[in-house]
Design an enzyme around this catalytic site. Structure first.
Site, PDB file in Angstrom:
ATOM      1  N   SER A 125      -6.141  -2.993   1.516  1.00 20.87           N
ATOM      2  CA  SER A 125      -6.738  -2.699   0.114  1.00 20.87           C
ATOM      3  C   SER A 125      -6.641  -3.829  -0.928  1.00 20.87           C
ATOM      4  CB  SER A 125      -5.273  -1.745  -0.433  1.00 20.87           C
ATOM      5  OG  SER A 125      -5.133  -0.766   0.064  1.00 20.87           O
TER       6      SER A 125
ATOM      7  N   ARG B 217     -24.920  -6.359   1.595  1.00 23.00           N
ATOM      8  CA  ARG B 217     -24.446  -4.982   1.412  1.00 23.00           C
ATOM      9  C   ARG B 217     -23.306  -4.974   1.967  1.00 23.00           C
ATOM     10  NH1 ARG B 217     -29.670  -1.360   3.179  1.00 23.00           N
ATOM     11  NH2 ARG B 217     -28.363   0.132   2.181  1.00 23.00           N
TER      12      ARG B 217
ATOM     13  N   SER C 163     -11.193   9.219  -0.182  1.00 21.98           N
ATOM     14  CA  SER C 163     -10.980   8.044   0.481  1.00 21.98           C
ATOM     15  C   SER C 163     -12.488   8.115   1.354  1.00 21.98           C
ATOM     16  CB  SER C 163     -10.064   7.877   1.571  1.00 21.98           C
ATOM     17  OG  SER C 163      -9.012   7.559   0.726  1.00 21.98           O
TER      18      SER C 163
ATOM     19  N   ASN D  54      -9.889  -0.942  10.082  1.00 22.12           N
ATOM     20  CA  ASN D  54      -8.678  -0.270   9.587  1.00 22.12           C
ATOM     21  C   ASN D  54      -8.295   0.771  10.535  1.00 22.12           C
ATOM     22  OD1 ASN D  54      -8.095  -0.911   6.633  1.00 22.12           O
ATOM     23  ND2 ASN D  54     -10.136  -1.287   6.765  1.00 22.12           N
TER      24      ASN D  54
ATOM     25  N   GLU E 121     -17.972 -16.567   1.591  1.00 17.47           N
ATOM     26  CA  GLU E 121     -18.489 -15.446   0.899  1.00 17.47           C
ATOM     27  C   GLU E 121     -19.903 -14.902   1.554  1.00 17.47           C
ATOM     28  OE1 GLU E 121     -18.928 -14.633  -3.877  1.00 17.47           O
ATOM     29  OE2 GLU E 121     -20.367 -16.167  -3.135  1.00 17.47           O
ATOM     30  N   MET E 122     -19.931 -13.552   1.776  1.00 16.29           N
ATOM     31  CA  MET E 122     -21.087 -13.084   2.241  1.00 16.29           C
ATOM     32  C   MET E 122     -21.785 -12.290   1.014  1.00 16.29           C
ATOM     33  SD  MET E 122     -20.772 -13.933   5.379  1.00 16.29           S
ATOM     34  CE  MET E 122     -22.028 -13.072   6.125  1.00 16.29           C
TER      35      MET E 122
ATOM     36  N   GLU F 246       0.761  -1.160  -0.126  1.00 15.89           N
ATOM     37  CA  GLU F 246      -0.111   0.021   0.035  1.00 15.89           C
ATOM     38  C   GLU F 246       0.642   1.194  -0.036  1.00 15.89           C
ATOM     39  OE1 GLU F 246      -3.754  -0.501   2.295  1.00 15.89           O
ATOM     40  OE2 GLU F 246      -2.490  -1.987   3.411  1.00 15.89           O
TER      41      GLU F 246
ATOM     42  N   VAL G 240     -10.203 -15.827  -0.015  1.00 15.42           N
ATOM     43  CA  VAL G 240      -8.858 -16.056   0.498  1.00 15.42           C
ATOM     44  C   VAL G 240      -7.949 -14.890   0.452  1.00 15.42           C
ATOM     45  CG1 VAL G 240      -6.652 -17.713   0.281  1.00 15.42           C
ATOM     46  CG2 VAL G 240      -9.000 -18.589  -0.550  1.00 15.42           C
ATOM     47  N   LYS G 241      -7.544 -14.442   1.863  1.00 14.24           N
ATOM     48  CA  LYS G 241      -6.724 -13.448   1.900  1.00 14.24           C
ATOM     49  C   LYS G 241      -5.638 -13.234   2.810  1.00 14.24           C
ATOM     50  CE  LYS G 241     -10.618 -11.459   3.252  1.00 14.24           C
ATOM     51  NZ  LYS G 241     -11.680 -10.458   3.626  1.00 14.24           N
TER      52      LYS G 241
ATOM     53  N   ASN H  44     -16.394  -7.305   8.967  1.00 17.33           N
ATOM     54  CA  ASN H  44     -15.501  -7.823   8.200  1.00 17.33           C
ATOM     55  C   ASN H  44     -13.963  -7.701   8.688  1.00 17.33           C
ATOM     56  OD1 ASN H  44     -14.711  -9.255   5.731  1.00 17.33           O
ATOM     57  ND2 ASN H  44     -14.294  -7.129   4.817  1.00 17.33           N
ATOM     58  N   GLU H  45     -13.978  -6.504   8.785  1.00 18.58           N
ATOM     59  CA  GLU H  45     -12.535  -5.996   9.455  1.00 18.58           C
ATOM     60  C   GLU H  45     -12.401  -4.521   9.893  1.00 18.58           C
ATOM     61  OE1 GLU H  45     -10.192  -6.629   5.882  1.00 18.58           O
ATOM     62  OE2 GLU H  45     -10.126  -4.382   5.464  1.00 18.58           O
TER      63      GLU H  45
END
EC number: 6.3.2.4
Length: 315
Positions: free
Chosen positions: A149, A185, A287, A278, A181-182, A7, A142-143, A275-276
């Site tokens: 990003s 929205r 942004s 930051n 997989e979700m 990033e 898969v991540k 989900n996560e």
């Protein structure tokens, strides 16, 4: 700004935006660039002298080496006040597996998933057994365990694409997260801490990713004109308040400071899941984080001013 993560370029853009806002606010901004190999462009000893002469530092780095607590620990050693979360919250926030483990332990719903490491990274059959044992099946995402990003993130639909997806993610991090997989929205919440200590969120943002891309990947985020961000997101008031409360709870459970962006999936027929997070989200004027605060009536410079004053108050 900059840094050795994938990033790097995003961080440079964030840093330039923040530096311009600092100047608009009447302060002196001193840009310190870390190159793509992790070297301080002005020299580390020179950088230390500059940092120790500053009132507040803004670690506008994204991903490993900047958002993971490494730089925060360095600044702690120098006794320099800085914007954003400390070492522990930064480290946990960037590690997707740890984030989900902590949130689940506090009863906060997260995207179902499992972490692969060791032999599972090279033995696809063994990886598939681990994935099925966790109650998952294709399609999956898969991540890399650390990162942002969407670099190294792939949607896998069969064994062949799973093998390639694991290899791509493992190139970024030796721990690979596989998630269900979700379908639903994608909603983001911007969390901001104010100088008096109180924490609030801006109006939610909904992502409508470029339909030509397989998901909201790096291309859809940075290189597409077809991706749309809708803010305020059209949400039922009860759902909007629930997401707001959950975003603040995530921020506080992880021990965050200053700012964060909390990303949710909201299935059509199910409960919202985190989900996560930051802990230093993308911060260019375009942004998501500043877009959300603009909908709350705060300009980009207003948000930067709040971050600086909060860091100074906490420092």
């Amino acid at each position: 700004m900059g840094g050795a993560s994938p990033e790097h370029q995003v961080s440079l853009a964030s840093g330039r935006g923040i530096a311009k806002a600092v100047e608009i606010l009447g302060h002196t901004a001193i840009p310190l660039v870390i190159d793509a190999k992790g070297n301080w462009v002005d020299g580390q000893h020179e950088a230390i002298e500059i940092l120790q002469a500053c009132d507040v530092t803004v670690p506008a780095l994204h991903g490993e080496g900047g958002e993971d607590g490494t730089l925060q620990g360095f600044l702690n050693q120098l006794k320099v006040p800085y914007v954003g979360s400390g070492v522990a919250a930064s480290a946990v926030g960037l590690d997707k597996h740890l984030t989900k483990a902590v949130l689940k332990a506090h009863g906060i719903a997260v995207t179902p998933g499992v972490t692969l490491s060791g032999p599972d990274l090279t033995d696809t059959e063994a990886a598939m057994q681990t994935i099925k044992a966790a109650g998952l099946d294709f399609p999956v995402f898969v991540k890399p365990g650390n990162g942002g990003s969407s670099y190294g993130v792939t949607r896998a639909t069969d064994l062949a694409s799973l093998a390639q997806a694991i290899a791509d993610a493992a190139d970024v991090d030796p721990h690979v997260l596989v998630e269900r997989e979700m379908v639903g929205r994608e909603i983001d919440l911007a969390v901001l801490q104010f100088p008096d200590g109180h924490v609030d969120t801006a109006p939610a943002l909904e992502i409508h990713s470029d339909p030509s891309q397989p998901f909201f990947n790096a291309t859809a985020k940075y290189d597409s004109t077809a991706t749309r961000f809708v803010v305020p997101a059209p949400l039922d008031p009860a759902l909007a308040e629930r997401l707001r409360r959950t975003a603040i709870e995530v921020f506080e459970v992880l021990g965050c400071e200053g700012l964060a962006r909390v990303d949710f999936f909201v299935p059509a027929d199910g409960e919202p899941v985190v989900n996560e997070i930051n802990t230093f989200p993308g911060f260019t004027p375009a942004s998501q984080f500043p877009r959300m605060w603009a909908a709350a009536g705060m300009s980009y410079a207003d948000v930067v001013d709040t971050l600086l004053r909060t860091a100074a108050a906490n420092g």
